[in-house]
Scaffold this motif. Structure first.
Motif, PDB file in Angstrom:
ATOM      1  N   ARG A  65      -1.411   5.875  -2.379  1.00  0.00           N
ATOM      2  CA  ARG A  65      -0.054   5.327  -2.233  1.00  0.00           C
ATOM      3  C   ARG A  65      -0.135   4.172  -1.245  1.00  0.00           C
ATOM      4  N   LEU A  66       0.364   3.017  -1.656  1.00  0.00           N
ATOM      5  CA  LEU A  66       0.243   1.821  -0.830  1.00  0.00           C
ATOM      6  C   LEU A  66       1.490   0.950  -0.968  1.00  0.00           C
ATOM      7  N   ARG A  67       1.672   0.075   0.026  1.00  0.00           N
ATOM      8  CA  ARG A  67       2.759  -0.908  -0.002  1.00  0.00           C
ATOM      9  C   ARG A  67       2.178  -2.250  -0.436  1.00  0.00           C
ATOM     10  N   LEU A  68       2.783  -2.829  -1.455  1.00  0.00           N
ATOM     11  CA  LEU A  68       2.300  -4.091  -2.024  1.00  0.00           C
ATOM     12  C   LEU A  68       3.346  -5.175  -1.785  1.00  0.00           C
ATOM     13  N   GLU A  69       2.925  -6.269  -1.146  1.00  0.00           N
ATOM     14  CA  GLU A  69       3.795  -7.428  -0.985  1.00  0.00           C
ATOM     15  C   GLU A  69       3.692  -8.273  -2.252  1.00  0.00           C
ATOM     16  N   VAL A  70       4.741  -8.243  -3.044  1.00  0.00           N
ATOM     17  CA  VAL A  70       4.728  -8.899  -4.350  1.00  0.00           C
ATOM     18  C   VAL A  70       4.954 -10.400  -4.176  1.00  0.00           C
ATOM     19  N   GLU A  71       4.159 -11.181  -4.896  1.00  0.00           N
ATOM     20  CA  GLU A  71       4.292 -12.636  -4.858  1.00  0.00           C
ATOM     21  C   GLU A  71       4.821 -13.202  -6.166  1.00  0.00           C
ATOM     22  N   ARG A  72       4.474 -12.562  -7.293  1.00  0.00           N
ATOM     23  CA  ARG A  72       5.011 -13.037  -8.559  1.00  0.00           C
ATOM     24  C   ARG A  72       5.011 -11.911  -9.585  1.00  0.00           C
ATOM     25  N   VAL A  73       5.928 -12.048 -10.556  1.00  0.00           N
ATOM     26  CA  VAL A  73       6.114 -11.044 -11.602  1.00  0.00           C
ATOM     27  C   VAL A  73       6.126 -11.764 -12.948  1.00  0.00           C
TER      28      VAL A  73
END
Length: 334
Positions: free
Chosen positions: A102-110
């Motif tokens: 389980r991790l936190r992901l800083e999203v940059e694009r979708v």
């Protein structure tokens, strides 16, 4: 009692600002006006503490007024999509239970039809893949990894006895992703200092495994480094049932013991004539707090330990309540 009074004023300012709804510009002007009260109080020989409390109140209001808008909103528009691609960087050291991470992901694009630049944080639950296991040693997911995930973005689920969405919202997370397909695009991104800290933590954990048999090694990792991934489920349950789970948490006790030992050793080695003997304990308590994952309890204790060392340095009385007030103020500000 001056410091607790100033701390209380700052926290009240933080609480008042959202209710007043003032703009940051207006709060800045209020802070500048409050700053003028201090020399005025000195010139008129007023009591200085009330003037400083007004200044602290204004500083708290300004700090709360600078909070950015909800960072979870930009990802909410994708909650209805059945499947899409998400690219981002791992923000923290993942939690692992067996093969599940389980991790936190800083999203940059979708990507739906085309790539869209976004900003937000997703809580991702995923499994190891054969490709990643073949490509690197444990841990297979690390801070600074750039990942490409394929799956569905969803709002946090509602639980019967716990407001899970509100719990995640306080961490700036409004979206979750469960067991997507994952591709490791790159490694070693993120802050270099944090990567070094997490690397040091991992090396210390490995040294415990080499030196101590299980389950004592996993217990040592939990007590000393805050790493609970290797603890057997039955041992965790025993601690829970006996009401002693707090022993597994990095707490102020760890910082206090380290501060006491290092302060005595440093004073013997350097002597108390110069204040240099305070530098080593200061570096040790903050180094340990950071290497152990910087849980709130350890950060609070490190701030209080810093206040204690500062009192020693300037010859002021060492008191618990002012140090606790300072720690509370700094953590609220952060």
């Amino acid at each position: 009692m001056r410091l607790p009074a100033l701390a209380a004023a700052f926290v009240v300012g933080v609480l008042l600002a959202p209710k007043l709804g003032a703009s940051p510009a207006a709060l800045t002007l209020f802070l500048l006006a409050a700053a003028l009260v201090v020399p005025l109080a000195l010139s008129l020989r007023w009591r200085l503490v009330p003037a400083l409390m007004v200044l602290a109140l204004a500083a708290g209001m300004l700090r709360a007024g600078t909070i950015e808008p909800d960072p979870t909103a930009s990802l909410a528009q994708f909650h209805l999509a059945s499947e899409l691609q998400v690219e981002g960087v791992v923000l923290s050291e993942p939690d692992a239970v067996g093969q599940v991470y389980r991790l936190r992901l800083e999203v940059e694009r979708v990507k739906t039809d085309t790539w869209t630049r976004v900003q937000g944080t997703v809580l991702v639950t995923l499994k190891e893949t054969v490709e990643i296991v073949d490509a690197r040693d444990r841990p297979f997911f690390r801070y600074g990894d750039r990942l490409l995930l394929t799956g569905a973005l969803k709002p946090p689920p509602e639980l019967d006895d716990f407001d899970y969405p509100a719990y995640l919202a306080r961490q700036g997370i409004g979206t979750v992703m469960a067991f997507p397909d994952v591709v490791l695009l790159n490694a070693g991104e993120g802050a270099a200092f944090r990567r070094w800290l997490l690397g040091a933590r991992g090396r210390l954990a490995e040294s415990l495994i080499r030196a101590v048999p299980e389950p004592q090694a996993s217990f040592g990792q939990a007590v000393l480094l805050g790493i609970r991934d290797g603890l057997p489920d039955d041992l965790i349950e025993d601690f829970r049932v006996s009401g002693t789970s707090h022993i597994l948490a990095i707490s102020g006790l760890h910082i206090s013991v380290l501060l006491g030992i290092s302060l005595s050793v440093s004073a013997l080695a350097v002597g108390r004539r110069r204040q240099l003997y305070l530098v080593v304990p200061l570096l040790l308590i903050w180094g340990y707090a950071l290497v152990s994952g910087a849980p709130p309890s350890a950060v609070r204790a490190a701030i209080m330990g810093t206040a204690y060392l500062g009192a020693l340095a300037v010859g002021r009385p060492r008191s618990t309540l002012p140090a606790l007030a300072l720690a509370a103020t700094v953590m609220v500000a952060i």
